[in-house]
Design a protein around this motif. Structure first.
Motif, PDB file in Angstrom:
ATOM      1  N   UNK A  34      37.793  53.755  50.306  1.00 48.85           N
ATOM      2  CA  UNK A  34      38.270  52.412  50.649  1.00 48.85           C
ATOM      3  C   UNK A  34      37.605  51.280  49.860  1.00 48.85           C
ATOM      4  N   UNK A  35      36.525  51.586  49.136  1.00 52.06           N
ATOM      5  CA  UNK A  35      35.866  50.555  48.338  1.00 52.06           C
ATOM      6  C   UNK A  35      36.339  50.568  46.889  1.00 52.06           C
ATOM      7  N   UNK A  36      37.325  51.401  46.572  1.00 53.54           N
ATOM      8  CA  UNK A  36      37.821  51.520  45.193  1.00 53.54           C
ATOM      9  C   UNK A  36      38.303  50.167  44.676  1.00 53.54           C
ATOM     10  N   UNK A  37      37.974  49.878  43.428  1.00 54.35           N
ATOM     11  CA  UNK A  37      38.417  48.629  42.794  1.00 54.35           C
ATOM     12  C   UNK A  37      39.327  48.904  41.607  1.00 54.35           C
ATOM     13  N   UNK A  38      39.427  50.177  41.218  1.00 55.98           N
ATOM     14  CA  UNK A  38      40.257  50.564  40.077  1.00 55.98           C
ATOM     15  C   UNK A  38      41.282  51.607  40.506  1.00 55.98           C
ATOM     16  N   UNK A  39      42.457  51.558  39.899  1.00 60.22           N
ATOM     17  CA  UNK A  39      43.443  52.611  40.130  1.00 60.22           C
ATOM     18  C   UNK A  39      42.878  53.908  39.562  1.00 60.22           C
ATOM     19  N   UNK A  40      43.475  55.013  39.935  1.00 54.13           N
ATOM     20  CA  UNK A  40      43.002  56.309  39.451  1.00 54.13           C
ATOM     21  C   UNK A  40      43.031  56.363  37.927  1.00 54.13           C
ATOM     22  N   UNK A  41      44.107  55.864  37.332  1.00 57.74           N
ATOM     23  CA  UNK A  41      44.243  55.886  35.868  1.00 57.74           C
ATOM     24  C   UNK A  41      43.166  55.013  35.214  1.00 57.74           C
ATOM     25  N   UNK A  42      42.938  53.823  35.750  1.00 53.32           N
ATOM     26  CA  UNK A  42      41.922  52.924  35.195  1.00 53.32           C
ATOM     27  C   UNK A  42      40.532  53.525  35.366  1.00 53.32           C
ATOM     28  N   UNK A  43      40.282  54.173  36.496  1.00 48.27           N
ATOM     29  CA  UNK A  43      38.985  54.810  36.739  1.00 48.27           C
ATOM     30  C   UNK A  43      38.761  55.942  35.739  1.00 48.27           C
ATOM     31  N   UNK A  44      39.799  56.735  35.483  1.00 52.64           N
ATOM     32  CA  UNK A  44      39.668  57.838  34.518  1.00 52.64           C
ATOM     33  C   UNK A  44      39.389  57.297  33.118  1.00 52.64           C
ATOM     34  N   UNK A  45      40.077  56.197  32.717  1.00 52.51           N
ATOM     35  CA  UNK A  45      39.802  55.577  31.409  1.00 52.51           C
ATOM     36  C   UNK A  45      38.360  55.097  31.338  1.00 52.51           C
TER      37      UNK A  45
ATOM     38  N   UNK B 235      35.476  56.417  28.702  1.00 55.33           N
ATOM     39  CA  UNK B 235      34.699  55.508  27.840  1.00 55.33           C
ATOM     40  C   UNK B 235      33.200  55.687  28.089  1.00 55.33           C
ATOM     41  N   UNK B 236      32.832  55.839  29.357  1.00 56.89           N
ATOM     42  CA  UNK B 236      31.424  56.035  29.708  1.00 56.89           C
ATOM     43  C   UNK B 236      30.879  57.307  29.084  1.00 56.89           C
ATOM     44  N   UNK B 237      31.662  58.395  29.121  1.00 57.54           N
ATOM     45  CA  UNK B 237      31.235  59.666  28.543  1.00 57.54           C
ATOM     46  C   UNK B 237      31.066  59.540  27.035  1.00 57.54           C
ATOM     47  N   UNK B 238      31.985  58.854  26.382  1.00 63.35           N
ATOM     48  CA  UNK B 238      31.906  58.686  24.921  1.00 63.35           C
ATOM     49  C   UNK B 238      30.637  57.926  24.561  1.00 63.35           C
TER      50      UNK B 238
END
Length: 141
Positions: A119-130, A134-137
């Motif tokens: 319930x605290x999510x601020x990003x859609x699933x697609x945006x979170x995956x992107x 980026x974080x992994x790279x």
């Protein structure tokens, strides 16, 4: 005379068949967040009580080390929960300002299933995956 039926939040589950983030859904998620916050605060009070009772000296070095390790773990857990309460408070503010349930990056609806799970999510699933890609790279650099 017609009587109004009061439906408890616990009896209600948001559905894709209704308008996204309608008044009922907002109230549902608000209550879910408030309940979660109260659970965390209750656990925190219990931890403080436990730590206050656990202040006795252990004559055995191994017992003392074990107790200190447990204490450090509890304090780290409480620190994570303190940060979680901050995120819950931010989500409650978003409910009040009308931005709850919408992706901070794209403005698109986050989705009921994701909000139900987090319930605290601020990003859609697609945006979170992107974001995670980026974080992994950057982490691999």
């Amino acid at each position: 005379m017609q009587t109004a039926t009061v439906l408890k939040v616990s009896d209600y589950r948001p559905s894709d068949d209704e308008p996204f983030m309608n008044e009922r859904q907002l109230e549902y998620f608000k209550q879910k967040l408030l309940d979660w916050k109260e659970d965390i605060l209750r656990e925190s009070r219990e931890t403080v009580n436990h730590l206050q009772k656990e202040t006795e000296n252990h004559p055995d070095l191994a017992d003392r080390a074990s107790s200190e390790t447990d204490r450090a773990l509890e304090l780290r857990t409480r620190d994570r929960q303190r940060k979680l309460i901050s995120k819950i408070d931010e989500a409650l503010r978003r409910i009040e300002d009308g931005s709850y349930g919408y992706c901070e990056e794209t403005g698109e609806p986050i989705g009921l299933a994701r909000l139900e799970a987090r319930p605290i999510a601020t990003l859609s699933l697609e945006a979170q995956e992107r974001h995670e890609r980026r974080e992994r790279v950057h982490r691999d650099d």
